[in-house]
Design an enzyme around this catalytic site. Sequence first.
Site, short mmCIF file in Angstrom:
data_model
loop_
_atom_site.label_atom_id
_atom_site.label_comp_id
_atom_site.label_asym_id
_atom_site.label_seq_id
_atom_site.Cartn_x
_atom_site.Cartn_y
_atom_site.Cartn_z
N VAL A 1 -0.08 -13.81 1.66
CA VAL A 1 0.01 -12.42 2.08
C VAL A 1 -0.30 -12.35 3.57
O VAL A 1 -1.35 -12.85 4.00
CB VAL A 1 -1.00 -11.55 1.30
CG1 VAL A 1 -0.88 -10.09 1.71
CG2 VAL A 1 -0.79 -11.71 -0.20
N CYS A 2 0.58 -11.75 4.35
CA CYS A 2 0.32 -11.63 5.79
C CYS A 2 -0.93 -10.78 6.00
O CYS A 2 -1.00 -9.62 5.58
CB CYS A 2 1.50 -10.98 6.50
SG CYS A 2 1.13 -10.65 8.24
N VAL A 3 -1.93 -11.35 6.66
CA VAL A 3 -3.22 -10.66 6.78
C VAL A 3 -3.11 -9.41 7.64
O VAL A 3 -3.70 -8.36 7.31
CB VAL A 3 -4.32 -11.63 7.28
CG1 VAL A 3 -4.01 -12.18 8.66
CG2 VAL A 3 -5.68 -10.96 7.28
N GLY B 1 -1.35 -6.80 5.63
CA GLY B 1 -2.21 -6.44 4.51
C GLY B 1 -3.35 -5.54 4.92
O GLY B 1 -3.59 -4.50 4.30
#
Lengths: 97, 128, 131
Positions: free
Chosen positions: C78-80, C83
């Site tokens: 998940v792209c931080v 996110g």
Amino acid sequence: MTLHLINRTPDNRGLFDDVVEAISEGDYLLLIEDGCYAGLAQTRAPLGSLPRGSVGVLKEDAESRGLLGRLDERLELVDMDGFVTLTERFPKSLSWF
Amino acid sequence: MTDSHHLATCNDALLIVLRHPPHGSSWLREGIDVALVTAAFGREVELLFQGDGVFALLENQTTGALGQKGTHPQLMMLEMYDIERLWVSRTALTERGLTTDDLMLPVSVLDSDEIAALHAAHASSLIF
Amino acid sequence: MLSYALLVHAAPYSTQGSLSALRFAEAVVARGHAVKTVFFYRDGVHNASTLMAPPQDEVHLGERWRRLHATSQTELLVCVAAGLRRGLVNQAEAKRHDLAMHSVEPPFELTGLGQLVDAMLTHDRLITFAP
């Protein structure tokens, strides 16, 4: 050689124009999700210039939309397994939306 | 201005296609983010502005009124990341009544057949 | 055997994209290939929400992703940055940002965009699933 995927209805005229502009000989266009509506025998989608055998419709997506039997007969019906097979054949894919 | 020799050769650079205008959605911002990170990892990146993506380059954009950062400051950073090949669709400009004089950065304008060649020459591309 | 990476921009349930990506991933595995990485970006990050609770007669996308991980060792990244903006945080990020709760748990991992670049370079195929 590129596998192009498009998931929008042909109402997105500019998108379809951009896809057609980007396609080279030997590429393949697969209509998925709402893109299947571009596979109707009568459509605004500018796909007429693409050679036979280079455009397909994802079968499950077309079927769920009630489109089987209404599709342009020049199009290939491709199921999910066939979608994977296309990605085996084409090292590169581009998703248009 | 087209560098047609470059188009014809096979190319390892990542081609990022930007098709969305600024402000109304974050497609442009998050697409440019991918471009900058890819370049920071040492991989060559080229950008193609197609469709409404050409509005990203329109001069005189501001940030204040919307309370958003905007994307033009990001575009000004491209050079710092050595992202220097910026391609623009001639069709996209013409259909919107724009010329390269309306754009904030120097670009190379491509005709339709050159756009197909550009895509064909790149082993990997992403569309935003 | 080919190795695949999927890039998912589509939010769960809002559009068909997440389900298309899952069905595609399952078909890839059925043909003997490997789905090594799924990278969730933009609204696709919502696929990682632990708090997803769809009606019982609907597909549970979160569970389907976790099953893909369990059966195929697919990493769920998940792209931080995407996110955090959207309230998708794991325990460590919740702590760092002084948030009372977290909404992402393993096997979903928060990672940087560099992992997407890495997946593009490492795997044989990258397929994007858009909203």
